[in-house]
Design a protein around this motif. Structure first.
Motif: not given
Lengths: 342, 342, 342, 342
Positions: D68, D70-71, D191, D216, D219, D222-223, D226
């Motif tokens: 889930p 990517k970066l 977040f 997690e 992820l 990832e925040y 992004a």
């Protein structure tokens, strides 16, 4: 099953997996995405070790599609299994109360408890003659003498006897007295013991392991069913989590889930599940509300002198009150408490 | 021990606890805070079940002061225990590599592996003849034939044999072949089995249970020590957590902690501990850096055809590379790899 | 508190601990056992960091006697706290149903759901305008537009609005619409946010963290109470365990335990607690049976198009059926469902 | 992705799933086994909420194939990310030691520690000015005054400053002093905070949540990525398990796993990871052996007077000894310790 290849898997790695699957008689379908290649395979899983597939070069993971248990699942047997214990039937609309002390400590203690729980509405008597204890220095049970006392209690009260087998060597001897053989949490994956008691043909109460998944629990049951013994009662007794206020975390979602996944009856043990007397009543109600077919409850005439599990044992009068509450709860659910015939 | 009374405990409840403690021979000291009364008690804990005390009216909790294990603790035996396996000594400055396949699958597979790991630097050969498997439909090992093959491998290579006992009934037979008897995770609290193998007097490799605390692990060892068998090697093999990427969570802080709490040697199993081949090498290094006295490693000549644990098995050439890295690591720590004499 | 010294603690180490305790105004009592020396200390714990004591040479551990929370405990406030939400009272004999979609997705979706759950018997409407999502690529809520829709739904139905605050910067704005401010699991220990919403004076629904102990949960509540805001509703929503069949493990023993430890009302969320629609009804019943003062339920008119939590959302007609079952359960317990006045 | 249908799924249910997938632009492949129908779908997952698919009638589960994140993944960026902190480079062959007290308690305490760890070989100074504490009654840090002291320490020693942001409102102010912004465990899924600090463009040290899976954690990274901020350092600091002897369970397999899954650098915190001073050294060595790019270590000149985390803080002289051991370990691995230029 589905075989997911790594992003950078080479063509010959993909082909090797396909060749192997086809060699084992699987029908294979290849699906090439932008990032991943995925191989679907239809066939008889038992002809191939999934793990070995996962060890092939280029394979990221293998996703099984079918559940690993068969006999224990609703797909194999859609209708509820009712376990016959003498004249009692566990797994039908009637809810059973299985009550008694953690351990048989003396003739007086057990008989007093047995008469009290019989009077209040229990159908079965629990009590350990052989106790598996974390420390070698703790009370380990009365052994054979405990079995004799249990037999006497049954004779006097008519209660069915539920008692634990911890040891293959003793299985047959315990089975001569027990109406239901209990497999404790620590032995849920003692496969030699599961097979040994499975062969005896008697009803078995299989406690969930402290950190067993639902799937592993049903696979443990499968060991018994595979011996052609379908008289298995599952027992949720709390799992180990990070919470320390309660002794364990009683997993009532597992009770509801297992009723959906499996045809086997499920009972709950709020005594071990919580470890605290004050939590036994609310969790007993909750377990019934979640769909349990029965409750396993520790009752002791004198918990402050109990040789084990005193803090989670309720007194006979508390058990009586609990029976009333659980009976009311059962009625709301269209069920009722099972009763021994006088 | 310390008995903490509830905030609202009544005077007669406090007195009842004191009376009981004094009756059991404890010296009692009462400490009344503003909110809580606390009762300290000095004496022989074995004369009283702590749990029963916790069940007395007015008691909030009982806090034990002493560790529940004795023989396994450094307070009982400050110096390191060295377990003698034939001429090998495990628990001293030398680090042992115990390598081989998860299961004995065939004579060819085992002998090939045995020679390869012997060559690369292992001192002991692992391999299961009796395999406890989650599913009754998985490969369960070759049984007695597996033992024969292990015996032949020892004869050819001189490697000591480590193999699992899953079943009391088979214990003696396995012990005739094994140099070290392995008790698997699922059986860590199979107390009947612990006592049975303890009595055999052979070295025992005791794997930590999937969700056993360090204290429970040492208490399981205590069952063996209490049979007057001090040849116990502890094995950390990963605990169950919420993480699903790895098969288990290898708890290396437990390795370091147990070396401080206990005199027993500790080895680590990064194969089961991670479940992934690519993680075996870094975690093997890390285990040694944390203080492990040895490593248990799954090596298979052909992991993609392994009947169990393929994804976590390394190939003989990967094992060779690992030996080199671990040896360098050992040197930095002032230790060295144990070697079989030619 | 109790300070337990190491077995080999030296005399000057013991004296240093005593000196320090006395210096901080504690009354000290020394108890010398055969193996361990134990120091009892009575006084104002807030004058000393317990952790620093544990760092002193010779100290094995420090055992606190008092609970670390004050305002949240029954000892501070024995009678149940009833949280007033407009004219509604949560925490008394009446059980509240808080229902609605996971997220506000559109005006139509929310209004349809709101009218349906109002009709069926809910007193409050749940629905997220700001959604904390594990992945930055998932739907994050409608934001301010979501708040407007919630306000319109309240106007049309009279339902009180429960919605989440994820962000200090938005707290005031959310509070203008919300009747109850929800703090999500991931923010249970976002102390800056707890203090910010505490100051707003509005009722707060505080979800238990995914791996928070009961004690940590009550300490999080304490952060709000310490802002002089006693309008706190605790919400059990499942904890993280090793089980993967259910999304979380709904810990109903925590519901019963918190009712005993604290005066604050407790509701349960069987939707997040299980993650599976088919488990919501049995666990909703069980939560009420365990003593919950209300239920938080995800209801969606069209779960298969939900932008989040579809698999655990029930349809309005399933919610109606659930209301009937829960009402019957409440009656057995001598409680009833709260109703909005027409 | 793979959609697995229930055993008894009806034809129209299967068709509805296919229609929906095709409507969202997926290429669909149907695979009918004897027991289950499985639907494979290739396409852009972001066009469909997987959860909603799982809510469709007849669907048993949806198995995503792609990761889930990517970066954060190696598939997006195969080469290691090196985070530049002033002139320092973290994530290359050099290993960094980030040392200092848990909290800034006073100018004297911090400066003394800073000089000592600088001398011994640290490149960065840790120390909290804002402390998130479980209890509202614990020391919460010196706040702005703490930041000033950190700035002075940097000026005197040249150490880069790593300090925690707990609060969006304070983020900019903290960033004016910090060279690396730390996001604590409790805020790993805050977040709003992740996005706020991500936008600041500064290096961020992201601690793994207490019960966050590796996925997690990535992820959460990832925040930040992004927000176009790739200066993320991951920090493993122990997860919550059932074990209570250690404060947390330091998950070193996660360190090795994340190095394989992601290009981001990873450091480990054996102080929080174990909670016990005596375990810090062995676990520091083990973390480096597992592949960590750095260590976060609590050092306090006087742990028995520390206002937080005393029991897990080591003294400057213990830190010096640790540096030597870690340096030797690094050499064996073909790495070296990073050094500040004089």
């Amino acid at each position: 099953m589905i075989v997911v290849m790594h992003g950078g898997a080479r063509e010959e790695e993909i082909e090797a997996v396909i060749k192997r699957l086809e060699g084992a008689g699987f029908k294979v379908h290849l699906s090439r995405g932008v990032v991943r290649t995925v191989i679907g395979a239809i066939g008889d899983k038992s002809r191939l070790e999934l793990q070995s597939l996962e060890a092939m070069p280029g394979v990221e993971k293998v996703v099984p599609i079918l559940k690993p248990y068969k006999l224990a699942g609703r797909e194999f047997k859609p209708e509820d299994t009712v376990v016959q214990v003498g004249k009692l039937r566990l797994g039908g609309p009637e809810i059973h109360l299985i009550a008694g002390p953690c351990a048989v400590e003396s003739r007086e203690q057990l008989l007093e408890t047995a008469h009290a729980v019989r009077e209040a509405g229990a159908t079965m008597l629990r009590g350990g003659a052989f106790k598996p204890r974390t420390s070698p220095y703790s009370f380990q049970g009365l052994g054979r003498r405990g079995l004799e006392i249990l037999a006497e209690a049954r004779e006097q009260t008519g209660l069915a006897v539920v008692t634990e087998v911890t040891d293959q060597a003793m299985a047959r001897e315990v089975a001569e007295v027990a109406d239901v053989l209990q497999i404790g949490s620590r032995n849920m994956q003692n496969f030699a013991l599961l097979q040994a008691v499975g062969k005896l043909g008697k009803p078995i109460l299989l406690k969930r392991g402290l950190s067993a998944t639902i799937e592993e629990w049903l696979l443990a049951a499968e060991y018994i069913l595979a011996e052609d013994n379908f008289n298995v009662i599952l027992c949720e007794r709390g799992i180990r989590t990070f919470e320390t206020y309660t002794r364990n975390t009683l997993d009532l979602s597992a009770v509801a889930a297992v009723k959906q996944l499996s045809h086997l009856p499920v009972v709950a043990d709020p005594s071990h599940g919580t470890g605290k007397r004050a939590l036994v009543l609310p969790l007993a109600r909750a377990a019934v509300a979640a769909g349990a077919d029965g409750l396993l409850l520790e009752v002791h005439p004198n918990p402050e002198n109990a040789l084990s599990d005193g803090p989670q044992s309720i007194k006979p009068e508390q058990f009586s009150a609990l029976v009333g509450e659980v009976a009311a709860m059962a009625r709301v659910l269209g069920r009722s408490l099972a009763r021994l015939q006088a």
